[in-house]
Design an enzyme around this catalytic site. Structure first.
Site, mmCIF file in Angstrom:
data_model
loop_
_atom_site.group_PDB
_atom_site.id
_atom_site.type_symbol
_atom_site.label_atom_id
_atom_site.label_comp_id
_atom_site.label_asym_id
_atom_site.label_seq_id
_atom_site.Cartn_x
_atom_site.Cartn_y
_atom_site.Cartn_z
ATOM 1 N N LEU A 1 0.861 -1.293 0.146
ATOM 2 C CA LEU A 1 0.000 -0.064 -0.106
ATOM 3 C C LEU A 1 0.737 1.244 0.063
ATOM 4 C CD1 LEU A 1 -2.658 1.509 0.305
ATOM 5 C CD2 LEU A 1 -2.426 1.007 2.815
ATOM 6 N N TYR A 2 1.821 1.480 0.950
ATOM 7 C CA TYR A 2 2.802 2.451 1.003
ATOM 8 C C TYR A 2 3.511 2.684 -0.459
ATOM 9 C CZ TYR A 2 6.397 5.615 2.564
ATOM 10 O OH TYR A 2 7.192 6.618 2.832
#
Length: 247
Positions: free
Chosen positions: A154-155
């Site tokens: 996600l990051y």
């Protein structure tokens, strides 16, 4: 209120902690006047301002959620009112949430996207409207984009959006004499990075690059300050991976 017309001015988001705070210190040493944007910790922001003024710079703190366009416009407007204009924008504000993709909390995902993606676009939009000719816009990505560590999906994806934004914006600024770049740090010894990691994992990550150590916030600040400076102006539309050779 004004400053000497020869003084370069900067807006630094996320300037109260970590890499952003190191950037504030470095720019202060270089004689910039600095607007320190912060999200919530007024005490840390005040400390960052105090460090900058101790180095001889003029600085102030301004609370602004980077995803709130009204607050960000207020930050820039205050910088213009105090300093007469904005020459450099260094957008280091961000957040991190780690989880395997199969276990993502979608509310956490939305919150991260709001800060890391929407926030980057809000700040970049305001910077594109206001930065003076000869100025600079620097956004922040991550070297995890090239390492594909588990739990960082996600990051890394959010920072992939930032890299695309920076490259497109560099081209859209044609005719404005403003350079736009992204800095992609590797593992750097900040509170955000170290939080929740075991000593063993930190040691492992420190060995992941040929220089065999974690980056320090000052390492990243030096790169960012160069890109924002007149000396770094010819570097444009690039992603600089400041990671000790990790990837």
């Amino acid at each position: 209120m004004g400053i000497d017309k020869g003084t370069r001015t900067a807006v630094v988001t996320g300037g109260s902690r970590g890499i952003g705070r190191a950037i504030v210190r470095r720019l202060a040493e270089q004689g910039y006047a600095i607007a320190v944007g912060y999200a919530g910790n007024a005490e840390e922001a005040a400390a960052a301002v105090k460090e900058a003024t101790a180095a001889g710079a003029e600085a102030f703190a301004y609370r602004a959620d980077v995803a709130d366009e009204t607050a960000v416009a207020g930050l820039f407007a205050e910088a213009e009112a105090r300093f007469g204009g904005v020459d450099a924008v260094l957008h280091s504000a961000g957040r991190i949430y780690l989880a395997p993709i199969a276990e993502l909390d979608l509310d956490e995902m939305d919150a991260l996207h709001r800060t890391n993606i929407r926030g980057a676009f809000v700040v970049a939009r305001e910077a594109a409207r206001r930065v003076r000719p000869g100025g600079s816009i620097t956004l922040f990505s991550t070297s995890v984009i090239g390492t594909y560590f588990p739990t960082y999906g996600l990051y890394a994806a959010s920072k992939g959006a930032v890299e695309a934004l920076s490259k497109v914006l560099a081209r859209e600024m044609r005719g404005r004499d403003v350079n736009v770049n992204a800095v992609a740090p590797g593992p750097t010894a900040t509170e955000m990075f170290l939080d929740g990691k075991s000593e063993e994992l930190v040691a492992q990550l420190a060995q992941a690059n040929p220089l065999e150590r974690l980056g320090e916030p000052r390492d990243i600040a030096e790169v960012a300050a160069f890109l924002a400076s007149p000396e770094g102006h010819w570097v444009n539309g690039q992603v600089v991976r400041a990671n000790g050779g990790m990837v």
